[in-house]
Every structure is written in structure tokens, then in C-alpha cells.
Design an enzyme around this catalytic site. Structure first.
Site, PDB file in Angstrom:
ATOM      1  N   ASP A 208       0.846  -1.210   0.000  1.00  0.00           N
ATOM      2  CA  ASP A 208       0.000   0.000   0.000  1.00  0.00           C
ATOM      3  C   ASP A 208       0.876   1.253   0.000  1.00  0.00           C
ATOM      4  OD1 ASP A 208       0.692  -1.081   2.452  1.00  0.00           O
ATOM      5  OD2 ASP A 208      -1.074  -0.382   3.522  1.00  0.00           O
ATOM      6  N   ASP A 232       0.881  -7.710 -10.893  1.00  0.00           N
ATOM      7  CA  ASP A 232      -0.132  -7.450 -11.913  1.00  0.00           C
ATOM      8  C   ASP A 232      -0.610  -6.001 -11.800  1.00  0.00           C
ATOM      9  OD1 ASP A 232      -2.062  -7.737 -13.844  1.00  0.00           O
ATOM     10  OD2 ASP A 232      -3.262  -9.221 -12.770  1.00  0.00           O
ATOM     11  N   ASP A 236       0.828  -2.299 -14.088  1.00  0.00           N
ATOM     12  CA  ASP A 236      -0.074  -1.430 -14.857  1.00  0.00           C
ATOM     13  C   ASP A 236      -0.056  -0.001 -14.316  1.00  0.00           C
ATOM     14  OD1 ASP A 236      -0.838  -3.406 -16.616  1.00  0.00           O
ATOM     15  OD2 ASP A 236      -2.987  -3.008 -16.402  1.00  0.00           O
TER      16      ASP A 236
END
Ligand code: NAD
Length: 338
Positions: A208, A232, A236
Site C-alpha cells: 500500500d 499485476d 499497470d
């Protein structure tokens, strides 16, 4: 060997804009004097019973034989009873690492300048083990599997990549404060490998906080290594920081040096066949493939040409706000080659 003389590589042109950007890449390789013989492979139209997928046995054998390949985007067939393309490639070729460099292209303005980081994602286990079941109605268990073998392998890859590519720091991204055993084991493996690489700085960042740091101060990062799900999402996020999926290259790494480079974007059906696609992501992926086999000079030649065409701004494709066609862009890149 790869570094001298002619070499063979598998090419999956793919679907949609795939054949257009693959053709541009082939022409640019030829103009740059890269002595590659492409073994072009088309994914099947019906499932191959030998692979239980649209990926044929011949497709897989081509990559296994040449050890390197370049893949365009592919339409994900929707159907039941057989495996997806990407899952088949990943499992059958044991592609355990996904590597994505993210860097700003000079002259193409994004929120931050001077981002130059690489995400290394573990690709075979973690949250994507596919082990889910309903215990009782309304209660589902989904298993996250972390093994010493896969964690050490990805950590070793990340540090070796850092060293080979002149990078200085590896950040392990985790949530070991909550997933004490699973991410704890992942971190333990990273720490063990870090001790063998005293020339590379090592740090640990909770996922986080990593997201917060990436969107507020991304230039502090160099190489990031992480389990599957975090990789993943974060890869992005990082692509978005430097201008979107159309610019982002990637490479999947298997055992014994096998590598399959691929653009991160999809088949772009809205612009397919219209000479509008931006071949940058596939071209930068092809440069990763060249570096992987020790052809650094040819990779730099092509990459510098691509970057300087975009930086100049005269021949930008529509996704970057320009009016150039794929053909215009390809010609401009060829003009910049040494
Ligand atoms: P997409 O990446 O194909 O398109 C999203 C948007 O980005 C579209 O507007 C498209 O025109 C644009 N775009 C993408 N690449 C571009 C490029 N090189 N140049 C210019 N513009 C570009 O994503 P999608 O529409 O969600 O998916 C379309 C198909 O692609 C689906 O069948 C999907 O399954 C498949 N897909 C394949 C891969 C892969 O093979 N690795 C990855 C993602 C999606």
C-alpha cells in the site's frame, strides 16, 4: 551463438493490429541489419488436443527450439473446456517472471519526468494458483500459494537483472505485516538472495505504501520485485505513470534463458487494419529480446531511433496526439537508424 551471425527467433504476429506492428518491427530489424530469421507462428483456430488450447504443439515447440520469441497481442478466445492462450504459454514454457521497464520518453510529457524503473512480477503462483472452492454456500476459500522455490527464483532473477543492467537498488514489495507466513517467506527468500549481491541496495516496501510512493515520488525506485497479484496491479500502475500501455514493453522469462517478449497492450480492434497503430511497445519489447541475447548495440540503435522519433514529435501516432500512420512512423524510425 546469438551475439554473432544469424539467429532464429519465433514471431507470433497475433491478431488485430498485431500483424501491422509485427510487419513494421520486421522491416526495422532488417534496416538495422539484425540478422534474424523469424519463425512465424500462427495460433490455431480450433483447440489442439495435445495442448488443450488454441496454442498448438508446433507453436510451443518453436519457442522451445529457438529459446527466444516476440509476441504480438492476441484476441482472447472465449470458450469453455480449454485453457487460455496466455495460461498455456506461461505453463508450458514455464514463464516464471514478467519484466516491464517503465521510463519516460523525452519530449512526451507525463506527470513526472525521469522515471526509470523495472517491475519484476512472479508469474506462476501466489494469488493466481487457481485454487478456489466454496466451503459452504456463501463462503469461498481462495488459496494463495507461496513457495521457497518460486520466491528464490524470482528474487535471484531480479538481482541478476539489476546487476546486468547497471541498476543499483531492488525493492521487494509485500504485505508481510498481515500475510506473515506467505509474504514473510517471500521476503525471507529476497533477503537471502540480497546477501549475495552486496553491490545492489536492497529494501522492503509494504504494497500500500509502494502505491502511494509510486504516484507521489516514483523516481526513487529502480527494480521492484513482487508476488503475482501485486505485480499485476503495480506493473499497470507504472505503465500509466509513463504514458500508457501503448508504450510499454515487457518480457516473460522462462528456465534456461528462454524469453518471450511482448507488448503489454491488446489487439486494439477499434483501429485494426487502418495503419494507425503505434508499434512502439512491440519495438521496445523486441529491443528487450535483443538485449537478452547479448545484442545490446542493435537494441540501443533501434530503441534510440524509436525514442528520438517520438521526442521530435513530428511523426507521432494518434494515441500520442499526432497524425502519423504506422507506415510514417516506421519510415521515420528507419531514417534515424545508424
Ligand atoms: P487494447 O489494448 O486492445 O485497447 C485499448 C485502447 O488502446 C484502444 O482504444 C486501442 O485502440 C488503444 N491501443 C492499444 N494498443 C495500441 C497501439 N499499439 N497503438 C495505438 N492505440 C492502441 O485493450 P482491449 O480493447 O481491452 O482488448 C482488445 C482485445 O485484446 C481483447 O480481445 C483482449 O482479450 C485482447 N488483449 C490481449 C492482450 C495480449 O495478447 N497480451 C492483452 C490485452 C488485451
Amino acid at each position: 551463438g546469438y551475439a554473432t551471425g544469424t539467429f532464429e527467433a519465433t514471431l507470433f504476429p497475433g491478431d488485430g493490429i498485431g500483424p501491422e506492428i509485427a510487419a513494421a518491427t520486421k522491416e526495422i530489424f532488417q534496416a538495422a541489419g539484425v540478422p534474424v530469421v523469424w519463425d512465424e507462428q500462427v495460433i490455431g483456430k480450433t483447440p489442439d488436443p495435445r495442448t488443450n488450447s488454441m496454442v498448438t504443439r508446433e507453436n510451443l515447440d518453436s519457442v522451445l527450439k529457438h529459446k527466444i520469441g516476440l509476441k504480438g497481442p492476441m484476441t482472447t478466445p472465449i470458450g469453455k473446456g480449454f485453457r487460455s492462450l496466455n495460461l498455456t504459454l506461461r505453463k508450458e514454457l514455464d514463464l516464471y517472471a514478467n519484466v516491464r521497464p517503465c521510463f519516460n520518453i523525452p519530449g512526451y510529457k507525463t506527470r513526472y519526468d525521469n522515471i526509470n524503473l523495472v517491475t519484476v512480477r512472479e508469474n506462476t503462483e501466489g494469488e493466481y494458483s487457481g485454487l478456489e472452492h466454496e466451503v459452504v454456500p456463501g463462503v469461498v476459500e481462495s488459496l494463495k500459494v507461496i513457495t521457497r522455490k518460486a520466491s528464490s527464483r524470482i528474487a535471484e532473477f531480479a538481482f541478476a537483472y539489476a546487476r546486468e543492467n547497471g541498476r543499483h537498488k531492488v525493492s521487494a514489495v509485500h504485505k508481510a505485516n498481515i500475510m506473515k507466513k506467505a509474504d514473510g517467506l517471500f521476503l525471507e527468500c529476497c533477503r537471502e538472495v540480497a546477501t549475495k549481491y552486496s553491490d545492489i541496495k536492497y529494501e522492503e516496501v509494504i504494497v500500500d505504501n509502494a502505491c502511494m510512493q509510486l504516484v507521489s515520488n516514483p523516481t526513487q525506485f529502480d527494480v521492484l520485485v513482487m508476488p503475482n497479484l501485486y505485480g499485476d496491479i503495480i506493473s499497470d500502475l507504472c505503465a500509466g505513470l509513463v504514458g500508457g500501455l501503448g508504450l510499454t514493453p515487457s518480457m516473460n522469462i522462462g528456465v534456461n534463458g528462454l524469453a518471450l517478449a511482448e507488448a503489454v497492450h491488446g489487439t486494439a480492434p477499434d483501429i485494426a487494419g487502418k495503419d494507425k497503430a503505434n508499434p512502439t511497445a512491440l519495438l521496445l519489447s523486441s529491443c528487450m529480446m535483443l538485449r537478452h541475447i547479448g545484442r545490446k548495440d542493435q537494441a540501443e540503435n533501434i530503441q534510440n531511433a524509436v525514442i528520438s522519433v517520438i521526442a521530435e514529435g513530428k511523426w507521432r501516432t494518434a494515441d500520442l496526439g499526432g497524425r502519423a500512420t504506422t507506415t510514417d512512423f516506421k519510415k521515420a524510425v528507419i531514417d534515424k537508424l545508424h
